[in-house]
Design an enzyme around this catalytic site. Structure first.
Site, PDB file in Angstrom:
ATOM      1  N   CYS A 254       0.944  -1.176   0.030  1.00  0.00           N
ATOM      2  CA  CYS A 254      -0.153  -0.025   0.061  1.00  0.00           C
ATOM      3  C   CYS A 254       0.855   1.313  -0.223  1.00  0.00           C
ATOM      4  CB  CYS A 254      -1.006  -0.003   0.998  1.00  0.00           C
ATOM      5  SG  CYS A 254      -2.443   1.003   1.065  1.00  0.00           S
ATOM      6  N   HIS A 344      -3.905  -5.012   0.065  1.00  0.00           N
ATOM      7  CA  HIS A 344      -3.428  -5.713   1.631  1.00  0.00           C
ATOM      8  C   HIS A 344      -3.696  -7.394   1.661  1.00  0.00           C
ATOM      9  CE1 HIS A 344      -3.368  -1.836   3.903  1.00  0.00           C
ATOM     10  NE2 HIS A 344      -4.226  -1.500   2.702  1.00  0.00           N
ATOM     11  N   GLU A 346      -2.512  -9.179   4.048  1.00  0.00           N
ATOM     12  CA  GLU A 346      -2.628  -9.734   5.073  1.00  0.00           C
ATOM     13  C   GLU A 346      -4.067  -9.997   5.382  1.00  0.00           C
ATOM     14  OE1 GLU A 346      -3.444  -5.457   5.555  1.00  0.00           O
ATOM     15  OE2 GLU A 346      -1.790  -6.581   4.520  1.00  0.00           O
TER      16      GLU A 346
END
Length: 400
Positions: A254, A344, A346
């Site tokens: 990001c 993202h 994660e």
């Protein structure tokens, strides 16, 4: 009781207070996720933003102590359509309304979240304010307050959300790698995903220099997500250039992707209304595979979508692209172990299509470790000759 949401262009929405009462200002954005509101609220990338949720029911599962991405709520304001009247989940220990009130987050419940979202899609993200209680005043006065509030363009916010002191997230199980992670607004799940893969993660402040980072002798370096305008982040860009000069494997997410782009000599720009949610289709340009991914960004990197391009660190290419608007979603160097993505992987609240990127980072570190071992062996062989032990004193063995 009443509350008012006032947009910079004069559009006004009336509703009821949700969370704390008072006034708050920020960039008005919307999130399209149908789940993960607790992760959204505690994501540091939302610092100085008022977030509207497009899902109609918010707060159904309450708030627990396991899912936050940081130690506090970072959104400056919160807009929902229909707040849950009762929390219903076995992990919940408080209601979302109580949580927002305790954290001082001013919010509003309005019937027109769809109209608000359509307005932002047509006009773009803009400054806004939420007002309730004693902060209420004539709309003209509230609008003037909004227009005096700071804009997101030109905002340098990473250090405001970063850790003040370094800390370590230990590897889960056997330690395989040491990772230096620069916290530009890191989410707790990110070092956890690396720890799951045997990484001992040293989380460093946003102000860390290349010397600070490389002093850890890391197997790899990570730059996190975070808030603000990447055009202001000159310190992190300079630090990353030092990391790239060293040849240490690099991975960015990001804001880290935007910093990587700037380190490569690319520009950045502000998106009209940004990508925020858990349903963005991203294509891997090398394989053609499409993954549904989680996003939270209002800026993007400018780079050629086709073919490779030259950088101070050799050729690079756009590795991923957003299928909704052709936004650059990933970069990689072709001759050095460095890559980044705009989304993202994660994804604590899901989806998990892109989790393999952490495995890719570990593979880069493993490969770099192997290259170092081969290089050291070759240098030892050149320095001591075939059949000689490394470190032997050739002159001394002749009986000086």
């Amino acid at each position: 009781m009443t509350a008012v949401l006032v947009l910079e262009d004069g559009r006004v929405f009336h509703g009821i207070p949700y969370g704390a009462e008072g006034e708050t200002f920020g960039e008005m954005v919307f999130n399209t996720g149908m789940t993960g509101y607790q992760e959204t609220l505690t994501d540091p990338s939302y610092h100085r933003q008022i977030v509207a949720m497009t899902a109609p029911h918010i707060g159904n599962t309450g708030v627990n102590d396991e899912d936050p991405e940081s130690s506090r709520v970072w959104v400056s304001g919160y807009v929902v359509r229909e707040p849950a009247r009762v929390s219903s989940n076995w992990r919940a220990n408080r209601s979302l309304d109580d949580y927002l009130r305790a954290q001082g987050v001013v919010g509003i419940a309005i019937a027109g979240t769809r109209a608000l979202t359509r307005h932002l899609r047509e006009r773009g993200a803009m400054r806004a304010g939420v007002f309730s209680g004693t902060a209420l005043a004539p709309v003209e006065e509230l609008l003037e307050r909004v227009r005096r509030s700071p804009a997101m363009e030109g905002a340098d916010l990473a250090e405001a959300v970063s850790t003040a002191e370094p800390y370590v997230v230990p590897a889960i199980g056997a330690k395989r790698f040491t990772v230096a992670a620069v916290d530009l607004g890191i989410k707790a799940m990110t070092p956890h995903r690396m720890a799951e893969r045997g990484c001992e993660v040293h989380v460093l402040p946003a102000s860390s220099t290349a010397e600070d980072i490389l002093a850890l002798a890391p197997d790899g370096v990570f730059f996190s997500n975070g808030p603000g305008d990447p055009a202001t982040a000159d310190g992190p860009v300079e630090a990353l250039r030092g990391v790239l000069d060293s040849g240490t494997p690099f991975f960015g997410i990001c804001f880290g992707n935007q910093i990587f782009g700037r380190a490569l000599g690319l520009g950045t720009y502000k998106l009209r209304y940004g990508h925020r949610g858990v349903n963005q289709p991203v294509q891997d340009r090398r394989t053609g595979k499409v993954e549904i991914s989680a996003h939270n960004h209002g800026f993007a990197v400018q780079a050629p979508l086709e073919g490779s391009f030259d950088t101070p660190y050799g050729p690079a290419e756009v590795s991923h692209v957003n299928l909704n608007d052709d936004c650059v979603e990933g970069l990689r160097l072709l001759d050095r172990p460095a890559f980044s993505v705009q989304y993202h992987p994660e994804a604590a609240a899901g989806p998990h299509d892109s989790a393999g990127l952490f495995d890719g980072f570990c593979a880069l570190m493993e490969s770099a470790r192997g290259r170092v071992s081969v290089t050291m062996s070759a240098e030892a062989a050149r320095g001591h000759g075939a059949g000689e032990e490394p470190g032997a004193d050739t002159e001394g063995s002749k009986g000086a």
